[in-house]
Design a protein around this motif. Structure first.
Motif, PDB file in Angstrom:
ATOM      1  N   THR A 182      50.183  58.326  30.417  1.00 10.57           N
ATOM      2  CA  THR A 182      49.448  58.911  31.541  1.00 10.57           C
ATOM      3  C   THR A 182      50.379  59.429  32.635  1.00 10.57           C
ATOM      4  OG1 THR A 182      47.655  57.396  31.043  1.00 10.57           O
ATOM      5  CG2 THR A 182      47.612  58.405  33.214  1.00 10.57           C
ATOM      6  N   GLU A 183      51.509  58.753  32.825  1.00  7.36           N
ATOM      7  CA  GLU A 183      52.368  59.098  33.970  1.00  7.36           C
ATOM      8  C   GLU A 183      53.542  60.002  33.601  1.00  7.36           C
ATOM      9  OE1 GLU A 183      53.239  55.445  36.039  1.00  7.36           O
ATOM     10  OE2 GLU A 183      51.203  55.392  36.851  1.00  7.36           O
ATOM     11  N   GLN A 184      53.291  60.908  32.653  1.00  5.35           N
ATOM     12  CA  GLN A 184      54.356  61.829  32.231  1.00  5.35           C
ATOM     13  C   GLN A 184      54.960  62.618  33.385  1.00  5.35           C
ATOM     14  OE1 GLN A 184      52.089  64.049  29.444  1.00  5.35           O
ATOM     15  NE2 GLN A 184      53.354  63.435  27.712  1.00  5.35           N
ATOM     16  N   MET A 238      59.246  47.737  46.154  1.00  9.06           N
ATOM     17  CA  MET A 238      59.373  47.541  44.705  1.00  9.06           C
ATOM     18  C   MET A 238      59.234  48.854  43.962  1.00  9.06           C
ATOM     19  SD  MET A 238      60.204  45.189  42.759  1.00  9.06           S
ATOM     20  CE  MET A 238      59.783  43.522  43.223  1.00  9.06           C
ATOM     21  N   GLU A 239      58.571  49.818  44.611  1.00  6.20           N
ATOM     22  CA  GLU A 239      58.485  51.153  44.026  1.00  6.20           C
ATOM     23  C   GLU A 239      58.725  52.157  45.148  1.00  6.20           C
ATOM     24  OE1 GLU A 239      54.897  51.724  41.732  1.00  6.20           O
ATOM     25  OE2 GLU A 239      55.054  49.732  40.826  1.00  6.20           O
ATOM     26  N   GLN A 240      59.950  52.625  45.218  1.00 10.16           N
ATOM     27  CA  GLN A 240      60.304  53.634  46.222  1.00 10.16           C
ATOM     28  C   GLN A 240      60.306  54.960  45.479  1.00 10.16           C
ATOM     29  OE1 GLN A 240      61.623  52.940  49.732  1.00 10.16           O
ATOM     30  NE2 GLN A 240      61.070  55.105  49.789  1.00 10.16           N
ATOM     31  N   GLY A 248      52.895  62.421  40.051  1.00 10.50           N
ATOM     32  CA  GLY A 248      51.786  63.114  39.411  1.00 10.50           C
ATOM     33  C   GLY A 248      51.399  62.513  38.085  1.00 10.50           C
ATOM     34  N   TRP A 249      50.103  62.506  37.842  1.00  4.33           N
ATOM     35  CA  TRP A 249      49.598  62.159  36.510  1.00  4.33           C
ATOM     36  C   TRP A 249      49.221  63.483  35.837  1.00  4.33           C
ATOM     37  CZ3 TRP A 249      45.978  57.190  36.652  1.00  4.33           C
ATOM     38  CH2 TRP A 249      46.741  56.089  37.050  1.00  4.33           C
ATOM     39  N   GLU A 250      48.131  64.080  36.310  1.00  3.91           N
ATOM     40  CA  GLU A 250      47.710  65.363  35.730  1.00  3.91           C
ATOM     41  C   GLU A 250      48.300  66.537  36.517  1.00  3.91           C
ATOM     42  OE1 GLU A 250      45.414  62.874  36.363  1.00  3.91           O
ATOM     43  OE2 GLU A 250      45.281  62.242  34.293  1.00  3.91           O
ATOM     44  N   ASP A 263      51.560  40.367  38.094  1.00  8.39           N
ATOM     45  CA  ASP A 263      50.613  41.449  37.821  1.00  8.39           C
ATOM     46  C   ASP A 263      51.163  42.739  38.421  1.00  8.39           C
ATOM     47  OD1 ASP A 263      47.847  42.960  38.082  1.00  8.39           O
ATOM     48  OD2 ASP A 263      47.402  41.240  36.827  1.00  8.39           O
ATOM     49  N   ASN A 264      50.311  43.662  38.774  1.00  4.09           N
ATOM     50  CA  ASN A 264      50.754  44.911  39.380  1.00  4.09           C
ATOM     51  C   ASN A 264      49.631  45.489  40.227  1.00  4.09           C
ATOM     52  OD1 ASN A 264      53.067  47.102  39.038  1.00  4.09           O
ATOM     53  ND2 ASN A 264      51.131  48.188  39.117  1.00  4.09           N
ATOM     54  N   GLU A 265      49.874  45.634  41.513  1.00  7.38           N
ATOM     55  CA  GLU A 265      48.894  46.254  42.420  1.00  7.38           C
ATOM     56  C   GLU A 265      47.471  45.784  42.131  1.00  7.38           C
ATOM     57  OE1 GLU A 265      49.485  50.500  42.245  1.00  7.38           O
ATOM     58  OE2 GLU A 265      51.153  50.400  43.631  1.00  7.38           O
ATOM     59  N   MET A 266      47.237  44.495  42.338  1.00  9.21           N
ATOM     60  CA  MET A 266      45.930  43.921  42.005  1.00  9.21           C
ATOM     61  C   MET A 266      44.831  44.462  42.922  1.00  9.21           C
ATOM     62  SD  MET A 266      46.527  39.973  41.104  1.00  9.21           S
ATOM     63  CE  MET A 266      47.595  39.526  42.410  1.00  9.21           C
ATOM     64  N   ASN A 285      43.195  52.837  30.079  1.00  6.52           N
ATOM     65  CA  ASN A 285      44.084  52.997  31.221  1.00  6.52           C
ATOM     66  C   ASN A 285      44.771  51.654  31.451  1.00  6.52           C
ATOM     67  OD1 ASN A 285      44.625  53.279  34.374  1.00  6.52           O
ATOM     68  ND2 ASN A 285      44.364  55.342  33.553  1.00  6.52           N
ATOM     69  N   ARG A 286      44.486  50.977  32.554  1.00  9.38           N
ATOM     70  CA  ARG A 286      45.043  49.649  32.828  1.00  9.38           C
ATOM     71  C   ARG A 286      44.123  48.958  33.833  1.00  9.38           C
ATOM     72  NH1 ARG A 286      50.253  51.298  36.704  1.00  9.38           N
ATOM     73  NH2 ARG A 286      49.053  52.743  37.955  1.00  9.38           N
ATOM     74  N   CYS A 287      44.430  47.735  34.199  1.00 11.17           N
ATOM     75  CA  CYS A 287      43.615  46.971  35.160  1.00 11.17           C
ATOM     76  C   CYS A 287      42.145  46.935  34.731  1.00 11.17           C
ATOM     77  CB  CYS A 287      43.709  47.546  36.568  1.00 11.17           C
ATOM     78  SG  CYS A 287      45.382  47.768  37.133  1.00 11.17           S
TER      79      CYS A 287
HETATM   80  C1  GAL Z   1      52.015  52.585  41.295  1.00 19.22           C
HETATM   81  C2  GAL Z   1      52.047  51.604  40.147  1.00 19.22           C
HETATM   82  C3  GAL Z   1      53.051  52.039  39.110  1.00 19.22           C
HETATM   83  C4  GAL Z   1      52.878  53.477  38.788  1.00 19.22           C
HETATM   84  C5  GAL Z   1      52.966  54.305  40.030  1.00 19.22           C
HETATM   85  C6  GAL Z   1      52.791  55.776  39.773  1.00 19.22           C
HETATM   86  O1  GAL Z   1      50.871  52.485  42.024  1.00 19.22           O
HETATM   87  O2  GAL Z   1      52.360  50.318  40.562  1.00 19.22           O
HETATM   88  O3  GAL Z   1      52.887  51.267  37.951  1.00 19.22           O
HETATM   89  O4  GAL Z   1      51.633  53.629  38.189  1.00 19.22           O
HETATM   90  O5  GAL Z   1      51.991  53.893  40.921  1.00 19.22           O
HETATM   91  O6  GAL Z   1      51.497  56.125  39.412  1.00 19.22           O
END
Ligand code: GAL
Length: 671
Positions: A348-350, A300-302, A308-310, A141-144, A103-105
């Motif tokens: 994962t984030e399709q 930064m992420e609107q 959705g992941w799954e 980084d991203n959402e530490m 995954n990540r982190c």
């Molecule tokens: C955020 C993350 C993004 C992306 C998004 C959708 O929390 O920073 O990289 O994963 O969620 O899951």
């Protein structure tokens, strides 16, 4: 300049497509992208071999369309070669299991080898992009924030404790290690609170959370220092996770950044056949993020589409993406970056949808945001340099949040839900709120609400006392003043150091189960019309020591005993609310209190209409947001200018469902 753009992953698409993406972005009015925060494998395909050519080309393609970039340092997503060669970097989870790749982190924030690799990639990036005009800044980084319990962290935790306490005697004393024979005689004996150890000593557990928070702050600082050295003119930020996240002390994490940015995912859900989006929860997120540095922020992420992941969440209704983005601006955003540009076909984030669907053709969501891009060209200058001014503050304490994670006190108690209820009552009245740290300056606020301020040190208690003494109004709720800094229960009647200010003590408390029915009835003269409200989760039975009783309990052996009190103290007053209500209790109480204190709403508006304001000097900007599906009539102030169409407002106007207006006061109506 108002920054408007998207999170873009050129590495996930063929290079031939990039010019088309850049063209569509420009057409939508975009001027910024965030790039590369998960692209470590592409930047350093094998150890020590860097390749930034692809990124240079992507940046150039975008810049040709007038788009600049913030680059992510890619450390949230270490490449397989790194983790295969150094498996001891994998985080150890609370249950004692190592995270595995996929995954990540995955990383331990304290691992010296990971720090070495981090330094190397960040330095290489910083040196390479120091003089590239396309790059304006960095996201670290991203959402530490995942806790690690590995042997490296354990040894660093012991060092951290040495610094904090100096001697084992001191540490043993404040943790009370006589309990169950935990007296430590050597620093190396101190454990990390793995789940396998069972319920930990609350002092140790709180310190461990603080230590993990400090570990990420230090890990981030290492990157900040490298970037500042090489790129002194660049902006540095991190993408935070709003009010709901409580793994790190966000005040500390924000301190040395230029700017806070955060990730705003309203999503929305179905309640039977009704779609619910909870704009108050989003507003609380914005106000909390603005409060981290007490300055404007970016999103930064609107949200850009269904998430959705799954599982796929409901599709944002027409108008919602734009409305949510304007809500961000109304609460202080100076930059909006949509996550993501185009929906990924792989990974994962399709199903975490971007503005464009998988096929890459512009559709409804793109057109909606393109409209917003055109509008921002008109309103951007008016928004520039404006900020939110609030007379009411909610005090938010990460120490208290950490302590409640360790001991929730009641299975139904959730700090975030409680604060949301308190906030919601003010939001419903369109009253601007700052969410601030217990260390922040309180002198400008007429009303400070400190919900469940559980861990309270002497310095904060003294500042709250002075605030009231000087004329402020303080509202406290249950479980305040219960713990000292070491997470030990105070040796005082509750609410401990604040008992005198509140003019009460807690004679007894009752932890309720979800099916117990209790309520509070307003009994003070002038307040009886507020009626009776549900009391939930917890009841402090109050013993007045000078305070006036505003409301009493209605049931059980403490029926008729004080539940809510008001105490005059110095030039100010303190209200103690002895139970956790739902929104209606706070609506009733604050409705009365804001009238008494003469705190006006931004604007009186029907339910579902949010009105927020920003000030540009003495020019007032009103954001009137219709979060409902249906058109709503709103009385707007006369003579204000609609910034989108230039028309002057004259009283009542109809705002279509999921739409908004932005008004500016005529310049002469200052203040
Ligand atoms: C955020 C993350 C993004 C992306 C998004 C959708 O929390 O920073 O990289 O994963 O969620 O899951």
């Amino acid at each position: 300049m108002f920054y408007f753009g998207a999170d873009y992953y050129p590495e996930q698409w063929p290079q031939e497509r990039w010019p088309e993406d850049a063209r569509l972005m420009k057409a939508a009015g975009f001027n910024v992208v965030r790039l590369a925060e998960f692209a470590w494998s592409k930047m350093e395909p094998s150890e020590g071999k860097f390749d930034f050519n692809w990124l240079d080309r992507a940046l150039k393609t975008l810049h040709d369309q007038g788009i600049v970039a913030l680059l992510g340092t890619p450390t949230a997503s270490p490449p397989p070669w790194l983790m295969t060669n150094h498996p001891d970097i994998f985080r150890l989870r609370e249950d004692g299991l190592r995270v595995t790749y996929g995954n990540r982190c995955e990383y331990c924030p304290n691992h010296p080898t990971y720090h070495d690799f981090t330094r190397r990639i960040v330095t290489a990036l910083a040196e390479h992009y120091a003089d590239h005009p396309e790059v304006i800044g960095w996201q670290i980084d991203n959402e530490m924030g995942n806790r690690c319990y590995c042997p490296v962290c354990r040894s660093k935790f012991q060092d951290w404790l040495k610094v904090r306490y100096g001697t084992l005697e001191k540490m043993n004393a404040v943790w009370g290690t006589e309990f169950w024979s935990h007296i430590y005689t050597d620093w190396t004996q101190i454990p990390v609170p793995l789940a396998t150890g069972g319920s930990p000593n609350p002092g140790l557990a709180l310190d461990f959370r603080r230590f993990i928070s400090d570990s990420y702050v230090a890990y981030q600082q290492m990157q900040v220092d490298l970037l500042r050295e090489a790129c002194p003119d660049h902006l540095i930020t991190h993408n935070f996770m709003g009010f709901g996240y409580e793994g790190l002390n966000y005040y500390d994490l924000a301190r040395t950044l230029d700017l806070v940015s955060w990730d705003d995912y309203p999503a929305g859900f179905w309640l039977k056949d009704r779609r619910v989006t909870e704009p108050e929860a989003l507003a609380l997120g914005h106000d909390t993020m603005r409060g981290l540095k007490h300055q404007n922020f970016w999103v930064m992420e609107q949200q850009a589409g269904p998430s959705g992941w799954e599982i796929v969440s409901p599709t944002p209704r027409p108008g919602e993406l734009r409305l949510w983005a304007y809500q961000s601006i109304a609460h202080g955003a100076d930059g909006i970056v949509f996550f993501r540009w185009r929906t990924a076909r792989y990974g994962t984030e399709q199903y975490w949808h971007g503005l464009l669907d998988h096929h890459g053709l512009p559709g409804r969501r793109y057109e909606e945001i393109k409209q917003m891009g055109a509008e921002l060209k008109k309103v951007g200058a008016a928004i520039q340099g404006s900020s939110v001014k609030a007379r009411v503050a909610i005090l938010q304490s990460y120490d208290s949040r950490f302590a409640f994670q360790i001991q929730p006190n009641n299975p139904s108690f959730q700090y975030s839900e409680h604060v949301t209820h308190v906030y919601h009552a003010l939001f419903n009245r369109n009253i601007a709120v700052d969410v601030i740290s217990p260390q922040a300056d309180m002198s400008n606020y007429m009303l400070v609400i400190a919900p469940a301020l559980h861990v309270l040190d002497e310095a904060v208690a003294a500042r709250l006392e002075q605030y009231v003494q000087a004329g402020g109004t303080l509202v406290l709720t249950p479980r305040s003043g219960v713990k000292d800094e070491a997470n030990a229960v105070v040796n005082l009647p509750l609410p401990g150091l604040l008992a005198e200010v509140c003019g009460i003590t807690v004679a007894e408390y009752d932890s309720l189960s979800a099916d117990i029915s209790q309520s509070v009835k307003f009994i003070a003269s002038g307040l009886k019309k507020l009626g009776t409200c549900a009391a939930r989760v917890w009841c402090d039975i109050l013993e007045p020591a000078g305070a006036q009783v505003l409301a009493a309990y209605t049931a059980d052996y403490y029926a008729g005993r004080p539940a809510i009190t008001l105490n005059q103290y110095g030039k100010g007053q303190a209200v103690y609310v002895g139970t956790f209500g739902d929104v209606s209790l706070y609506q009733a109480l604050f409705g009365w209190l804001v009238l008494k204190l003469n705190i006006p709403p931004v604007l009186n508006a029907p339910e579902g209409i949010e009105v927020a304001e920003r000030w540009q000097g003495d020019r007032r900007l009103l954001f009137v947001l219709n979060h409902t599906n249906a058109p709503q009539k709103v009385s707007l102030p006369n003579g204000y200018i609609n910034l989108m169409d230039g028309k002057v407002s004259h009283g009542e106007e109809t705002i279509p469902g999921r739409d908004l207006v932005i008004l500016a006061s005529p310049s002469e109506s200052a203040g």
